[in-house]
Motif scaffolding. Structure first.
Motif, PDB file in Angstrom:
ATOM      1  N   PHE A  93     -34.620  50.575 -45.484  1.00  0.00           N
ATOM      2  CA  PHE A  93     -35.448  49.701 -44.266  1.00  0.00           C
ATOM      3  C   PHE A  93     -35.748  51.288 -43.425  1.00  0.00           C
ATOM      4  O   PHE A  93     -35.114  51.623 -42.791  1.00  0.00           O
ATOM      5  N   THR A  94     -37.231  50.956 -42.699  1.00  0.00           N
ATOM      6  CA  THR A  94     -37.655  51.513 -42.170  1.00  0.00           C
ATOM      7  C   THR A  94     -37.652  50.496 -40.803  1.00  0.00           C
ATOM      8  O   THR A  94     -38.144  49.528 -40.843  1.00  0.00           O
ATOM      9  N   PHE A  95     -37.654  50.398 -39.439  1.00  0.00           N
ATOM     10  CA  PHE A  95     -37.393  49.705 -38.567  1.00  0.00           C
ATOM     11  C   PHE A  95     -38.386  50.637 -37.327  1.00  0.00           C
ATOM     12  O   PHE A  95     -37.910  51.655 -36.706  1.00  0.00           O
ATOM     13  N   GLU A  96     -39.137  49.050 -36.685  1.00  0.00           N
ATOM     14  CA  GLU A  96     -40.298  49.792 -35.926  1.00  0.00           C
ATOM     15  C   GLU A  96     -40.842  48.992 -35.361  1.00  0.00           C
ATOM     16  O   GLU A  96     -40.227  48.027 -35.947  1.00  0.00           O
ATOM     17  N   CYS A  97     -40.563  48.580 -33.663  1.00  0.00           N
ATOM     18  CA  CYS A  97     -41.005  48.418 -32.782  1.00  0.00           C
ATOM     19  C   CYS A  97     -41.912  48.875 -31.628  1.00  0.00           C
ATOM     20  O   CYS A  97     -42.502  49.521 -31.670  1.00  0.00           O
ATOM     21  N   LYS A  98     -42.768  47.405 -31.174  1.00  0.00           N
ATOM     22  CA  LYS A  98     -43.851  47.736 -30.231  1.00  0.00           C
ATOM     23  C   LYS A  98     -44.013  46.613 -29.083  1.00  0.00           C
ATOM     24  O   LYS A  98     -43.255  46.035 -29.815  1.00  0.00           O
ATOM     25  N   THR A  99     -44.472  46.601 -28.054  1.00  0.00           N
ATOM     26  CA  THR A  99     -45.000  45.399 -27.014  1.00  0.00           C
ATOM     27  C   THR A  99     -46.210  45.225 -26.900  1.00  0.00           C
ATOM     28  O   THR A  99     -46.774  45.990 -27.424  1.00  0.00           O
ATOM     29  N   VAL A 100     -46.337  43.803 -27.214  1.00  0.00           N
ATOM     30  CA  VAL A 100     -47.864  43.678 -27.242  1.00  0.00           C
ATOM     31  C   VAL A 100     -47.416  42.353 -25.781  1.00  0.00           C
ATOM     32  O   VAL A 100     -46.755  41.511 -25.674  1.00  0.00           O
ATOM     33  N   LYS A 101     -48.994  43.610 -25.249  1.00  0.00           N
ATOM     34  CA  LYS A 101     -49.170  42.619 -23.528  1.00  0.00           C
ATOM     35  C   LYS A 101     -50.318  41.319 -24.070  1.00  0.00           C
ATOM     36  O   LYS A 101     -51.603  41.355 -24.548  1.00  0.00           O
ATOM     37  N   VAL A 102     -50.049  40.531 -23.565  1.00  0.00           N
ATOM     38  CA  VAL A 102     -50.773  39.407 -23.387  1.00  0.00           C
ATOM     39  C   VAL A 102     -51.428  38.332 -22.438  1.00  0.00           C
ATOM     40  O   VAL A 102     -50.095  38.593 -21.537  1.00  0.00           O
ATOM     41  N   PRO A 103     -52.033  37.872 -22.502  1.00  0.00           N
ATOM     42  CA  PRO A 103     -52.766  36.911 -21.295  1.00  0.00           C
ATOM     43  C   PRO A 103     -50.908  35.831 -20.542  1.00  0.00           C
ATOM     44  O   PRO A 103     -50.298  35.689 -22.040  1.00  0.00           O
ATOM     45  N   ALA A 104     -50.701  35.489 -19.658  1.00  0.00           N
ATOM     46  CA  ALA A 104     -49.581  34.940 -19.133  1.00  0.00           C
ATOM     47  C   ALA A 104     -50.167  33.370 -19.438  1.00  0.00           C
ATOM     48  O   ALA A 104     -48.787  32.278 -19.871  1.00  0.00           O
ATOM     49  N   ASP A 105     -51.064  33.107 -19.314  1.00  0.00           N
ATOM     50  CA  ASP A 105     -52.156  31.471 -19.353  1.00  0.00           C
ATOM     51  C   ASP A 105     -53.132  32.101 -20.660  1.00  0.00           C
ATOM     52  O   ASP A 105     -54.600  32.506 -19.643  1.00  0.00           O
ATOM     53  N   TRP A 106     -53.666  31.031 -22.006  1.00  0.00           N
ATOM     54  CA  TRP A 106     -54.380  32.039 -22.366  1.00  0.00           C
ATOM     55  C   TRP A 106     -55.768  30.869 -21.537  1.00  0.00           C
ATOM     56  O   TRP A 106     -56.574  31.301 -22.791  1.00  0.00           O
ATOM     57  N   ASN A 107     -55.843  29.630 -20.963  1.00  0.00           N
ATOM     58  CA  ASN A 107     -56.315  29.204 -20.464  1.00  0.00           C
ATOM     59  C   ASN A 107     -57.185  29.494 -19.681  1.00  0.00           C
ATOM     60  O   ASN A 107     -58.162  29.734 -18.959  1.00  0.00           O
ATOM     61  N   LYS A 108     -56.192  30.542 -18.936  1.00  0.00           N
ATOM     62  CA  LYS A 108     -57.239  31.604 -17.432  1.00  0.00           C
ATOM     63  C   LYS A 108     -56.627  33.194 -18.175  1.00  0.00           C
ATOM     64  O   LYS A 108     -55.979  33.842 -18.003  1.00  0.00           O
ATOM     65  N   PRO A 109     -57.252  33.452 -19.265  1.00  0.00           N
ATOM     66  CA  PRO A 109     -57.069  35.366 -19.550  1.00  0.00           C
ATOM     67  C   PRO A 109     -57.438  35.966 -19.032  1.00  0.00           C
ATOM     68  O   PRO A 109     -56.674  37.375 -19.458  1.00  0.00           O
ATOM     69  N   ASP A 110     -58.464  35.892 -18.184  1.00  0.00           N
ATOM     70  CA  ASP A 110     -59.221  36.593 -17.182  1.00  0.00           C
ATOM     71  C   ASP A 110     -58.534  36.999 -15.960  1.00  0.00           C
ATOM     72  O   ASP A 110     -58.741  37.599 -15.210  1.00  0.00           O
ATOM     73  N   ASN A 111     -57.133  36.155 -15.508  1.00  0.00           N
ATOM     74  CA  ASN A 111     -56.765  36.247 -14.292  1.00  0.00           C
ATOM     75  C   ASN A 111     -55.569  37.856 -13.985  1.00  0.00           C
ATOM     76  O   ASN A 111     -55.434  37.808 -12.727  1.00  0.00           O
TER      77      ASN A 111
END
Length: 502
Positions: A57-75
């Protein structure tokens, strides 16, 4: 190998939201960059968990940034979600990515993905990338980390059924101190770790993978997370398997009582097995009577352990709970109880520590911190102290070993400081058939919840395993045949399909 994988799947137990976790691993240097943008090679993760990174197997990792609060995604506030992708070197006829979650809440999906490279049938690993992620608050993602090791030791050691009011107040004070520590560190952010937020994170992960429709395998609490995703994004599902079903429509009180029932049933099954298999269960007496006497004796004269701990009723209780998640651990429990009768506590502590995710050095992961944050963010109607005391007394009579502890376990959310954000509990309109797998002897997510989850979704199809332990796939050839065929060919098992114990 299948048994080992099933044993590692985590399941919510609401007595402080405790789970049977995946093993922890230590820190490691940042790996070299991967040729594919956004990914980095990360073989050190499976190497630490498995002893050696699988060469196939090959193993790859990544970081996905998401809103801390999806109810306020643009803060402008974000959190990090860590993702790992395992891909077989002999992959062919690729279908897509299979996202996995082990449950908890609080357990690591990255760890599960690593283990599943050695547990899933080769038919699956050759056709799918195995993608695991640590949900918000968990492990390598932006974590909730506010419980001290000393307080967790005190929690597990404490009386699981504090009968008198002063005894109950001791447990209540410990719970409040731990919750206050979380509030002081995180404030209102504690309310951002619920399942609805995590389901939106899953959609962000799907988009970041560059995949089309999602394939998903969720265990235990992972069935709840999958069900919420299915309601929010039904059109983005290709195939979804939910194993060890949680009924999303139940209250936290109903959930706790069903678990008490499930663990009592599992312990009855263990007791019967123990009587018939004395070579593997060398205790002196009936298993239930033995556990009750050991816990009673431990109140005044607990057996000591070489590490300095005492085998209090709490530690004994959690050792018993740990062993009921898979029938493969029943012989371990039988031997641990026999050892306790002989004045030796190492075996019962080994079982309890595996459940608690406690390392040999006495350090804990953030499993229980995250578990409390998720459970309490989800709980729209937590029990009051008065209700807990009433249920503690009632359930002690109905479920003698597990009832009162499950009632007391609701204390955390009763004093949690933030407003909840309940998840939806409706139909997954527009979703394809979803396979819901249930095990008749499941202690943590009792079988009775299986059909209820399927009915709530409206597109659920039930597959039953007439076996013991928590979750079913990949436990037997029969279960594997139906689940594999569903994931690969989208073929739904015939209505009412029941797989035999072996």
């Amino acid at each position: 190998m299948a048994r080992a994988v099933v044993a590692l799947v985590a399941a919510t137990m609401t007595t402080t939201g405790c789970v049977l976790p995946l093993p922890n691993f230590g820190g490691s240097p940042r790996p070299a960059a991967s040729p594919e943008a956004g990914w980095r090679l990360c073989p050190e993760i499976p190497a630490a968990l498995l002893g050696k990174a699988p060469s196939d197997f090959t193993f790859e990792c990544k970081t996905v940034k998401v809103p801390a609060d999806w109810n306020k995604p643009d803060n402008g506030q974000t959190i990090d979600i860590e993702v790992m992708r395992a891909r077989a070197t002999d992959q062919r006829d690729r279908i897509g990515a299979l996202m996995v979650n082990p449950g908890g809440p609080g357990a690591s999906g990255i760890d599960l993905a690593a283990y599943l490279t050695r547990g899933l049938p080769v038919e699956i690993t050759r056709r799918f990338d195995i993608v695991g992620f640590d949900p918000r608050g968990v492990g390598r993602s932006t974590p909730v980390d506010c419980y001290t090791d000393a307080d967790l030791d005190a929690t597990f050691a404490s009386d699981p059924d504090p009968v008198t009011w002063p005894e109950f107040q001791e447990v209540d004070a410990l719970t409040r101190r731990m919750v206050d520590g979380c509030k002081a560190k995180y404030g209102e952010r504690l309310g951002l770790f619920g399942t609805k937020q995590a389901a939106r994170d899953m959609e962000a992960i799907r988009e970041s993978l560059g995949e089309g429709k999602m394939n998903y395998l969720g265990y235990s609490y992972g069935t709840l997370l999958g069900a919420v995703y299915a309601q929010l994004y039904p059109q983005n599902i290709r195939a979804m398997v939910l194993d060890g079903a949680v009924d999303p429509t139940q209250t936290s009180i109903e959930s706790s009582e069903k678990q008490a029932m499930g663990f009592e049933r599992a312990f009855d099954n263990f007791t019967a097995w123990c009587t018939q298999n004395r070579s593997q269960c060398p205790i002196d007496g009936n298993a239930r009577a033995v556990v009750e006497k050991l816990m009673q004796d431990a109140e005044t004269n607990p057996v000591g352990n070489p590490d300095g701990r005492k085998a209090t009723p709490g530690w004994i209780f959690w050792g018993v709970v740990s062993s009921l998640y898979t029938q493969a651990r029943w012989p371990d429990l039988g031997q641990a109880l026999a050892d306790l009768q002989d004045g030796k506590a190492e075996a019962i502590f080994a079982l309890a520590d595996s459940y608690a995710d406690r390392g040999p050095n006495g350090e804990y992961t953030n499993l229980f911190d995250a578990n409390a944050a998720v459970n309490c963010a989800d709980d729209g109607d937590p029990a009051t102290i008065a209700e807990i005391r009433k249920l503690q007394s009632e359930w002690r009579q109905k479920y003698p070993l597990f009832g009162a502890p499950l009632a007391v376990g609701m204390l955390t959310c009763s004093v949690w400081p933030t407003e909840p954000e309940p998840y939806p509990t409706g139909k997954a309109e527009g979703a394809p058939p979803i396979l819901v797998v249930g095990t008749k002897g499941d202690p943590a997510t009792p079988y009775e919840q299986t059909q209820k989850l399927a009915d709530m979704l409206g597109v659920g199809v039930v597959l039953t395993w007439d076996g013991e332990g928590h979750t079913a796939y990949p436990e037997t050839r029969c279960i594997n045949r139906y689940v594999n065929n569903f994931l690969i060919n989208l073929e739904v098992p015939p209505a009412g399909t029941v797989c035999p114990p072996q």
